[in-house]
Design an enzyme around this catalytic site. Sequence first.
Site, PDB file in Angstrom:
ATOM      1  N   GLU B 212      -4.547  -1.749   1.781  1.00 37.56           N
ATOM      2  CA  GLU B 212      -5.833  -1.385   1.204  1.00 37.56           C
ATOM      3  C   GLU B 212      -6.820  -2.523   1.434  1.00 37.56           C
ATOM      4  O   GLU B 212      -6.448  -3.586   1.948  1.00 37.56           O
ATOM      5  CB  GLU B 212      -5.697  -1.021  -0.281  1.00 37.56           C
ATOM      6  CG  GLU B 212      -5.056  -2.084  -1.139  1.00 37.56           C
ATOM      7  CD  GLU B 212      -4.724  -1.591  -2.563  1.00 37.56           C
ATOM      8  OE1 GLU B 212      -4.352  -0.425  -2.743  1.00 37.56           O
ATOM      9  OE2 GLU B 212      -4.833  -2.409  -3.478  1.00 37.56           O
ATOM     10  N   HIS B 250      -7.353  -2.112  -8.210  1.00 34.75           N
ATOM     11  CA  HIS B 250      -6.483  -3.279  -8.104  1.00 34.75           C
ATOM     12  C   HIS B 250      -7.305  -4.562  -8.083  1.00 34.75           C
ATOM     13  O   HIS B 250      -8.380  -4.608  -7.497  1.00 34.75           O
ATOM     14  CB  HIS B 250      -5.646  -3.216  -6.815  1.00 34.75           C
ATOM     15  CG  HIS B 250      -4.544  -2.200  -6.883  1.00 34.75           C
ATOM     16  ND1 HIS B 250      -4.010  -1.616  -5.758  1.00 34.75           N
ATOM     17  CD2 HIS B 250      -3.891  -1.661  -7.938  1.00 34.75           C
ATOM     18  CE1 HIS B 250      -3.068  -0.764  -6.128  1.00 34.75           C
ATOM     19  NE2 HIS B 250      -2.968  -0.770  -7.445  1.00 34.75           N
TER      20      HIS B 250
END
Lengths: 406, 294
Positions: B212, B250
Amino acid sequence: MTPLRRDRRGISPSTFLVSPPVDLFEHQGKELFARFGLPVPSGEVALSPEEAVAAAARIGLPVVVKAQVHTGGRGKAGGVKLAADLDEVRSHAADILGLDISGHIVRRLWIEEASDIAEEYYASFTLDRSARQHLGMLSAEGGVDIETVAARDPGAIARIHIDPTDGLSQQACRQWVQAARIPEAVAGAVADALATLYRAYVDADADLVEVNPLIVTSAGDVVLLDSKVTLDANSTFRHDDYAQYDATQTRDEREQAAHAKGLQYVGLEGSVGVIANGAGLAMSTVDVVNQVGGRPANFLDIGGGANAEVMSNALEVINNDPAVRSILINIFGGITRGEEIANGIVEATGRVAIDSPIVIRLDGTNAAEGRELLEPHLSDALMMEPTMLDAARRAVALAGAGGSQP
Amino acid sequence: MSIFVDGSTRVVYQGLTGSQGRYYGLLNRDYGTQVVAGTNPRKAGTDVDGIPIFATVAEAAAATGATASCVFIPAPGVRGAVLEAAEAQMELVVVITEGVPAHDEAFLFNKLRRDHPGVRLLGPNCPGIITPGQCNIGITAGHIAKPGGPVGIVSRSGTLTYQALYELQQQDIGVTTCVGIGGDPVPGTSFIDCLAAFEADDETRAVMMIGEIGGSAEEEAAEFIAEHMTKPVAAYIAGVTAPPGKKMGHAGAIVSGGKGTAAAKMEALAAAGARVGQNPTEAGDLMVEIVASL
């Protein structure tokens, strides 16, 4: 007890405080520096021209009137002005308050004693994720954009990697200052300030501390003239005082509302509301909406499960966004089974009156059973698609012209 | 074969007496994981559904032969819990807890590298690790993974990992080991650690990698793939359209200063010879093609 992860067994998501980064205003950063004994100019916060004048009278003229915003480029935007007398303080304050600096409206000023600048340096500490150590950067060419310095002359920036188990030794600090071509006469004082700044960075659990410029006055004193500090919100459990910064964060209203409900939400510009479980899946959903020609209104991660409470909270937040024209719910069941998720969605849509049509994609553990439970509730307002791509296409079509990319 | 854990791995759960530790610890045991002990200094001598509780990891290891630990301790206690496990010479320490301060993560990484080089830390903020059919440590739904091989999975994201496991299972493709390294700024185990282990594992013949935005771990992995991987890699990167300066859930997923974009990561991986999907489904399809051609 602090929950370990959001929305797991027996944990109410509303008890979990989600943690976006904590950006400090310049004056908050300087107040933090001062607590470690670092030299910063004295000053006061002012919220109006009258307060600015009163502050300047107490501090003593001349003063600098400085916009307090969570963005750079204040000087160029006219957000930092020197005032020689109280009339100037009043007019500068009136000019700067309400100013739009890269989308940030100035609502707060810092009135600070003017400093007599002889030299301007740059100093910062941050975490170098790639090296997995702290990184200090120091340059004798401060007061300008450090990216510009890096592009023009990479050698002008001295870097030091610091192993967090060792810390920054006095000797390493001295060598670092030397490598940055800081003049010998002030090298000792600069090294001392940097050692303390590193301690502040570590003790405060900062993601970043940046001082630009770190100045030397004509009297030879080292002063931290500016501050940019970002704190790690994950560390609030050992910093009771960080709650004070919550009220001064710049977030859009949607983010504020979602934050209060313990949701991981990032506001975007489009009209397709997105709800997904897991940060990766939520990011991926935002991507897919874009890929099929739509524009997502937000990123929203509801965590591992998808019970009725967290789903209602998520739907409420999305429903309050006037730009939203359709809602895409993308859930992958792992340990949480499809039936539980389906029940959660049905219950949530019953609790909250939703203005936009909802498209659901439900996959994973017991997806078939979950879909069967949803079947009788399907209508023009609640639709279901088998795959992520199909669901995204349908949600984008429902959002209509407003949801498409220009 | 598998990497890091197999049927012989004996695991102690730090925080087994807490609600989440108990829930997932017992689920892991039901899956077949050898959950041999739990720790809680205030409840030593008791048990959780027959699993004995010890005061410390060292005592648990001495009594049960545990070689791995799984940490279900709230964030403030993670630093101490990992050090305790390392001092008790656990070979693997899996930290599920999210919200651990980045400074603690950086400290633990360097402390372990220097003083406990034999200890592998996985996480924090990760879903754990599963060698399907043998050992499941953490919060992954074991039944969505087909045992066997030939695919190894390494991922920064939890739900996208589950999605990958599930899609492979739907295609009747097995997984040797699936490692969730977590989405935090300083993970104990990196993509490269897992890629190297998969490259050395006989049974793993292809690797699926899910990354990511944020940091440069995927770019570093791409370099490793170009130089050291003989096995094919399919990759997906989440966050192509993420705006700069916003953390996407995150703590580590943030594009800052033009660095850490998905586009740069995808480009680096493609240049290294990995096959890169534009969305999770496409990456899954690519892996199906790769497996068919093995």
